[in-house]
Design an enzyme around this catalytic site. Structure first.
Site, short mmCIF file in Angstrom:
data_model
loop_
_atom_site.label_atom_id
_atom_site.label_comp_id
_atom_site.label_asym_id
_atom_site.label_seq_id
_atom_site.Cartn_x
_atom_site.Cartn_y
_atom_site.Cartn_z
N LYS A 127 -25.49 -37.03 -40.14
CA LYS A 127 -25.21 -36.40 -39.68
C LYS A 127 -25.04 -34.96 -39.54
O LYS A 127 -26.03 -34.38 -39.23
CB LYS A 127 -23.86 -36.72 -38.92
CG LYS A 127 -23.40 -35.77 -38.02
CD LYS A 127 -21.49 -35.81 -37.35
CE LYS A 127 -21.17 -35.01 -38.53
NZ LYS A 127 -19.93 -35.30 -38.04
N ASP A 145 -21.62 -37.11 -33.41
CA ASP A 145 -20.43 -37.05 -33.28
C ASP A 145 -19.13 -37.79 -33.21
O ASP A 145 -20.02 -38.40 -31.76
CB ASP A 145 -20.04 -35.23 -33.76
CG ASP A 145 -19.89 -34.74 -32.62
OD1 ASP A 145 -19.91 -35.06 -31.92
OD2 ASP A 145 -19.73 -33.49 -32.45
#
Length: 217
Positions: A127, A145
């Site tokens: 991420k 997220d």
């Protein structure tokens, strides 16, 4: 999380992102940074913390440590003094010092532009790497997220049982013209409109296109 919605068709997704684009043509991430190194550090610090909290901690930090070498000169204890208001600050400080050392020793102090190289750095997961690739290197990388995971499943934009599945679904189903800004539009929508506990459906610009059954109208 509410039940996973069925995957929306191409035309509906195109309408959704056309509206997002009209509302905010150039969406920006909310983490403050002055260069690619400080962006990398800010994103790494933001795990399990809010952007607001990270920004408060890094404003003074980045004035004195905006390169890997300057961060090493500051040292772990000096870094901790700046970031001790952020969750998991001790482990994050260790990671930032370690990744700064690797950048200096192996990359001449330059942040690499490949996902594999970024993910090899301490404290940098997929991420974090995707955020840096997208925001700085302008690659259509999708950083999923909790906000994006929720929005994509709730709306059917890109449903998936885990973050990797949602990332693949975004890449597969969101039209190429919207790929670069997609994750920012989705994060902002999830943060301010399609909230976890009580979505603000009355203010939602895509509510007529969204199949979510528990709308708060």
């Amino acid at each position: 999380m509410s039940a996973m919605a069925k995957q929306l068709d191409y035309h509906t997704i195109h309408k959704i992102f056309t509206r997002f684009q009209e509302l905010e043509p150039e969406p920006k991430g909310e983490l403050e940074h002055v260069n690619v190194y400080t962006l990398l550090v800010a994103v790494a610090l933001s795990a399990q913390a809010t952007d607001v909290g990270v920004n408060k901690a890094t404003r003074a930090l980045f004035k004195i440590a905006d390169t890997p070498q300057k961060m090493l000169d500051l040292g772990e204890e000096g870094l901790i003094e700046h970031i001790k208001t952020i969750g998991l600050f001790r482990q994050k400080a260790k990671n930032v010092i370690k990744l700064s050392r690797i950048l200096v020793d192996d990359y001449d102090g330059v942040v690499p532009s490949s996902r594999a190289a970024l993910q090899s750095l301490p404290g940098v997961g997929r991420k974090t790497a995707n955020v840096v690739l997208n925001m700085w290197f302008k690659q259509p990388a999708q950083a999923v997220d909790t906000h994006i995971f929720r929005v994509c499943n709730r709306t059917g934009i890109a449903p998936g049982k885990d973050v990797d599945a949602v990332e693949r679904a975004i890449e597969d189903h969101i039209p190429a013209e919207f790929q670069h800004h997609a994750h920012h539009w989705l994060i902002l929508h999830g943060r301010y409109v399609c909230k976890a506990r009580k979505p603000v459906c009355a203010n939602c610009i895509i509510r007529d296109l969204c199949p979510y059954e528990e709308k708060t109208l």
